[in-house]
Design an enzyme around this catalytic site. Structure first.
Site, short mmCIF file in Angstrom:
data_model
loop_
_atom_site.label_atom_id
_atom_site.label_comp_id
_atom_site.label_asym_id
_atom_site.label_seq_id
_atom_site.Cartn_x
_atom_site.Cartn_y
_atom_site.Cartn_z
N GLY A 212 0.81 -1.14 0.02
CA GLY A 212 -0.04 0.14 -0.02
C GLY A 212 0.92 1.26 0.17
O GLY A 212 2.13 1.31 -0.36
N ASN A 213 0.41 2.39 0.27
CA ASN A 213 0.87 3.46 0.56
C ASN A 213 0.47 4.61 1.44
O ASN A 213 -0.65 4.21 1.97
CB ASN A 213 1.35 4.45 -0.85
CG ASN A 213 -0.20 4.84 -1.46
OD1 ASN A 213 -0.93 5.27 -1.08
ND2 ASN A 213 -0.27 4.06 -2.50
#
Ligand code: CTP
Length: 402
Positions: A212-213
């Site tokens: 993810g980020n």
């Protein structure tokens, strides 16, 4: 959310028995999310007290050019107050005050504020039935309408005189409803549909892990709210995010992966007039997400990744496409990369962020942007809260398309 939310509303109270209803009107305006200031004619203070209205509005109530009770006798600036207001409501509007509004006869503070206000002015007449019918009153209604003031129709029923007929001030709920509908009917993006992507995407590695980020979704939610505030119907395609996006014009579709975001966008894109892609889409995803939790067997682990579809580029390549706004987050050679990205993805407007700017990027409540159009014109903005940045972006979109 009401169209009055966040707006500055100036309530002018004049001297009629219906003035007592303004206490409830102030409460409704506050409940709608407006900041309310009240100005009163001297006569209206006989019908409802400034103390009541200042307590309810949480602001001082003014009714003269100077504060007689104040030993410094400070000057109340009618011009500042007139310019402060997004909307002015004169309720109740007596026959006397209306005649002065028509003639520009400024013999009290309220009338000075009225003549200084540049915002839309609504007035809710209140008087006895014969005064209401009198040709001078009817003429004044027409004159006020010709100045652009909007009349909130009076009701018919029992009047303070004991007679029954037309002239009852509209009820506070009706006043707020009338104003909200009038504002909504004139919003610049009314009837338009806007598709917005926001937040991160999560690309599963196994049932419990993902790539993810740090995107929070705040910028996209602020854009959605601003679009809706301007009247657009918004489809907000949101990656995993705790940020709320409550507005009756926002339909939120929660997605997790880039592929889900891509599919949702293409399900709706054909009806969109605008598309704003602010999501931080993962560029790559694991080729094969494991069905079961990956066990810690070896010292190293290699996960093979494959490219995700580029949602923005796919819409940019469509023959018939909405006005398209993309984002670019860069760490170096910002303008050069952004120009190339705008061309490659065929955007009408590209919003550039640089990680080198303080107060820009993921996780923070502020942002600093540069807008880039098709002709490589650039407009640079200061660091601002994301809600203000959203306003700058949407204003630019409105100026370029409406
Ligand atoms: N974007 C998208 N789909 C992707 C990747 C990006 O829709 N798979 C959109 C983003 O929402 C953003 C814009 O493309 O509006 C630019 O994203 P960015 O990550 O800066 O650009 P990339 O194309 O991924 O290029 P790079 O990471 O190499 O800078």
């Amino acid at each position: 959310m009401s169209v009055l939310s966040g707006k500055n509303v100036l309530l002018g109270v004049t001297g009629g028995i219906a003035a007592y209803k303004t206490t409830y009107l102030v409460r409704l305006l506050i409940k709608a999310g407006a900041t309310v200031k009240v100005v009163m004619t001297p006569a209206s203070r006989e019908f409802v007290t400034p103390l009541t209205l200042s307590t309810l509005s949480k602001n001082p109530v003014l009714s003269s050019f100077t504060n007689e009770d104040d030993e410094n006798d400070t000057w109340n600036n009618h011009v500042d107050l007139g310019l402060w207001a997004d909307y002015m409501i004169i309720a109740p509007a007596t026959a006397n005050t209306m005649s002065k509004m028509v003639a520009g006869n400024i013999d009290n503070f309220l009338l000075a504020v009225y003549c200084s206000a540049k915002c839309p002015v609504y007035f809710a007449p209140a008087m006895d039935l014969d005064m209401f019918k009198h040709p001078s009153t009817q003429h004044n209604f027409e004159q006020l309408a010709s100045y652009g003031n909007k009349m909130i129709p009076a009701g018919t029923g029992e009047l303070a005189s004991g007679l029954s007929g037309e002239g009852r001030m509209a009820e506070p709920e009706e006043i707020v409803d009338f104003i909200e509908k009038d504002i909504a009917s004139q919003l610049p993006l009314k009837g338009k549909i806007c598709l917005i992507t926001a937040g991160p995407t999560y690309e599963p590695i196994d049932p419990v892990r993902f790539i993810g980020n740090r995107s929070s979704g705040k910028m996209g939610a602020a854009l959605a709210l601003e679009m809706a505030t301007n009247g657009a119907q918004v489809i907000l395609v949101m990656g995993p995010s705790h940020v709320s996006s409550d507005h009756h014009l926002i339909d939120r579709v929660n997605v997790e992966t880039a592929q889900e975001m891509y599919d949702t966008v293409h399900e709706h894109i054909h009806k969109a007039d605008y598309a704003i892609f602010s999501a931080a889409v993962a560029d790559y995803k694991p080729i094969n997400a494991a069905d079961q939790k990956i066990k810690k067997k070896s010292d190293t682990l290699t996960i093979e990744l494959t490219k995700n579809p580029d949602i923005l580029a796919s819409v940019g390549a469509m023959d018939k496409r909405p006005f398209l706004v993309g984002f670019a987050l860069e760490t170096e050679n910002e303008l050069e990369y952004a120009f190339a990205k705008a061309k490659k993805k065929n955007t009408d407007l590209l919003v550039l962020n640089s990680t080198r700017d303080k107060g820009a990027g993921f996780g923070v409540d502020t942002n600093k942007i540069t807008l880039i159009d098709r002709d490589r014109n650039t407009t640079e903005f200061e660091v601002k809260p994301k809600s203000e940045v959203a306003k700058d972006i949407i204003n630019e979109i409105i100026n370029r398309t409406i």
